[in-house]
Design a protein around this motif. Structure first.
Motif, mmCIF file in Angstrom:
data_model
loop_
_atom_site.group_PDB
_atom_site.id
_atom_site.type_symbol
_atom_site.label_atom_id
_atom_site.label_comp_id
_atom_site.label_asym_id
_atom_site.label_seq_id
_atom_site.Cartn_x
_atom_site.Cartn_y
_atom_site.Cartn_z
ATOM 1 N N ARG A 268 0.764 -1.207 -0.060
ATOM 2 C CA ARG A 268 0.201 -0.005 0.141
ATOM 3 C C ARG A 268 0.851 1.267 0.199
ATOM 4 N N ASN A 269 2.011 1.358 0.900
ATOM 5 C CA ASN A 269 2.823 2.176 0.935
ATOM 6 C C ASN A 269 3.465 2.423 -0.412
ATOM 7 N N ASP A 270 3.762 1.570 -1.221
ATOM 8 C CA ASP A 270 4.296 1.723 -2.774
ATOM 9 C C ASP A 270 3.393 2.298 -3.551
ATOM 10 N N PHE A 271 1.988 2.317 -3.392
ATOM 11 C CA PHE A 271 1.131 2.842 -4.209
ATOM 12 C C PHE A 271 0.983 4.059 -3.546
ATOM 13 N N PHE A 272 1.007 4.432 -2.486
ATOM 14 C CA PHE A 272 0.483 5.735 -1.844
ATOM 15 C C PHE A 272 1.828 6.736 -2.212
ATOM 16 N N GLU A 273 3.087 6.038 -2.232
ATOM 17 C CA GLU A 273 4.369 7.095 -2.840
ATOM 18 C C GLU A 273 4.047 7.301 -4.234
ATOM 19 N N TRP A 274 3.669 6.129 -5.048
ATOM 20 C CA TRP A 274 3.293 6.666 -6.514
ATOM 21 C C TRP A 274 2.196 7.702 -6.738
ATOM 22 N N ALA A 275 1.303 7.716 -5.887
ATOM 23 C CA ALA A 275 -0.032 8.544 -5.918
ATOM 24 C C ALA A 275 0.333 9.860 -5.364
ATOM 25 N N ARG A 276 1.478 10.026 -4.774
ATOM 26 C CA ARG A 276 1.775 11.548 -4.174
ATOM 27 C C ARG A 276 1.854 12.385 -5.402
ATOM 28 N N GLU A 277 2.570 12.225 -6.332
ATOM 29 C CA GLU A 277 2.556 13.166 -7.647
ATOM 30 C C GLU A 277 1.345 13.705 -7.879
ATOM 31 N N ILE A 278 0.509 12.891 -8.191
ATOM 32 C CA ILE A 278 -0.844 13.120 -8.733
ATOM 33 C C ILE A 278 -1.736 13.767 -8.024
ATOM 34 N N GLN A 279 -1.591 13.573 -6.650
ATOM 35 C CA GLN A 279 -2.188 14.237 -5.553
ATOM 36 C C GLN A 279 -3.702 13.926 -5.476
ATOM 37 N N PRO A 280 -4.459 12.894 -5.541
ATOM 38 C CA PRO A 280 -5.914 12.572 -5.643
ATOM 39 C C PRO A 280 -6.395 13.059 -4.205
ATOM 40 N N GLU A 281 -7.642 13.541 -4.235
ATOM 41 C CA GLU A 281 -8.175 14.027 -2.813
ATOM 42 C C GLU A 281 -8.474 12.834 -2.135
ATOM 43 N N TYR A 282 -8.584 11.501 -2.364
ATOM 44 C CA TYR A 282 -8.984 10.460 -1.474
ATOM 45 C C TYR A 282 -8.427 9.125 -1.953
ATOM 46 N N ILE A 283 -8.077 8.217 -1.021
ATOM 47 C CA ILE A 283 -7.804 6.924 -1.341
ATOM 48 C C ILE A 283 -8.833 6.128 -0.642
ATOM 49 N N CYS A 284 -9.670 5.363 -1.242
ATOM 50 C CA CYS A 284 -10.709 4.551 -0.383
ATOM 51 C C CYS A 284 -10.301 3.020 -0.245
ATOM 52 N N ILE A 285 -10.050 2.505 0.759
ATOM 53 C CA ILE A 285 -9.681 1.154 0.960
ATOM 54 C C ILE A 285 -11.076 0.449 1.752
ATOM 55 N N TRP A 286 -11.095 -0.745 1.214
ATOM 56 C CA TRP A 286 -12.775 -1.403 1.611
ATOM 57 C C TRP A 286 -12.146 -2.857 1.688
ATOM 58 N N PRO A 287 -13.052 -3.536 2.436
ATOM 59 C CA PRO A 287 -13.104 -4.879 2.382
ATOM 60 C C PRO A 287 -13.684 -5.848 1.356
ATOM 61 N N TYR A 288 -13.063 -6.836 0.670
ATOM 62 C CA TYR A 288 -13.935 -7.410 -0.494
ATOM 63 C C TYR A 288 -13.826 -8.758 -0.128
ATOM 64 N N ASP A 289 -13.246 -9.231 0.524
ATOM 65 C CA ASP A 289 -12.711 -10.756 0.469
ATOM 66 C C ASP A 289 -13.359 -11.702 1.685
#
Length: 324
Positions: A268-289
């Motif tokens: 998750r941190n890998d993805f958060f670091e990638w997302a830092r550059e484009i700065q989305p307002e939200y990242i939503c994490i939810w249970p699926y499984d």
């Protein structure tokens, strides 16, 4: 007595007079605007890039549907003024008639103008001969603060494979209908890590979608499964099917297994670091499984810790972490 005899015929005529006045007023309201072949759009003062992009969508829609020439300068048969005036209501708009046959679309904010343009476009008429401005006039304010949609950019469906320009056009259409938030799915199980060439291709595509949405004033975000793993995730860390929800991603990780939570937070941190550059307002994490409710609560606590530490600490992720 004589006076009442004279007045009575006039009283009899009054209903007919009101009838003709009403008919004339209705005809005036329903009369079509004149057909024009040139339109000038006047932008609000001190307009920035987002407002210019919104005006460009406005102009393109009129031109492609009618062949009418649209510009922001010079003379034209019809002038449409865009303005911002607070007090209408968040993201609301007013469409009114201005002086000299002008039409005014006034938004409470930039999004208000965007939604007002959408209303105006939908009520107008287009033909090969030119453009007829819509007659709708009034005020509209959204009832809900969040009006969004999520794009299922996984399983190699339309959003993952269609030409980027087509999806961007769809984003424009949604915005003109009043959507103010868009989210995109980052699905890990297709790939072997964030540096997998196919993952990079998808992320490049998602980046374009987010940037395009931001450029017309929308809020953006990503949605992710709380404990999904990549296709090459360690099999010994994977969850056993049979949890409460019933969904089954074979690659999901059990946070209760030794090393499971560490793996989940790492990817998750890998993805958060990638997302830092484009700065989305939200990242939503939810249970699926199938990890079950108790195990998901354990993940929630870890994610809350990430949200507090990383948002307030040195990393300072520029987005909100939303946990369902």
């Amino acid at each position: 007595m004589k006076t009442s005899i004279k007045i009575r015929p006039l009283l009899l005529l009054l209903p007919f007079m009101f009838f003709f006045v009403a008919i004339s007023s209705a005809q005036s309201k329903n009369a079509k605007s004149p057909l024009v072949k040139s339109v000038r759009i006047v932008l609000p003062e001190a307009s920035g890039a987002v407002m210019e992009n919104i005006a460009s969508i406005f102009a393109n829609r009129i031109e492609e549907r009618s062949g009418t020439s649209v510009s922001t300068e010079g003379d034209a048969q019809l002038t449409i003024e865009l303005a911002i005036k607070s007090g209408i209501g968040t993201e609301g708009f007013i469409i009114t008639d201005g002086k000299g046959g002008r039409i005014q679309i006034t938004g409470n904010d930039q999004r208000g103008i965007l939604y007002g343009i959408g209303k105006f476009l939908r009520t107008s008429t287009y033909s090969k001969d030119g453009f007829i401005a819509g007659k709708w006039r009034g005020t509209s304010v959204p009832e809900k603060p969040i009006r969004g949609i999520y794009f299922a950019t996984h399983f190699y469906n339309y959003y993952q494979n269609a030409p980027v320009s087509q999806v961007e056009r769809y984003i424009e259409d949604l915005a003109l209908w009043g959507i103010n938030s868009v989210m995109f799915w980052y699905d890990m199980h297709h790939f072997n890590g964030i540096n997998d060439p196919d993952a990079k291709d998808l992320n490049s595509r998602l980046k374009r979608f987010v940037e395009y949405s931001k450029n017309i004033g929308l809020e953006t975000g990503f949605i992710m499964i709380g404990n999904e793993g990549y296709g090459n995730s360690p099999t010994e860390l994977r969850a056993v099917p049979g949890g409460s929800r019933g969904g089954n991603y074979p690659e999901v990780i059990c946070p209760n297994k030794p090393g499971g939570m560490d793996y989940i937070l790492k990817v998750r941190n890998d993805f958060f670091e990638w997302a830092r550059e484009i700065q989305p307002e939200y990242i939503c994490i939810w249970p699926y499984d199938q990890v079950g409710i108790e195990r998901f609560y354990k993940m929630r606590q870890s994610y809350f810790r990430i949200g507090k530490e990383e948002t307030s600490g040195n990393k300072g992720y520029p987005f909100n972490l939303v946990l369902r």
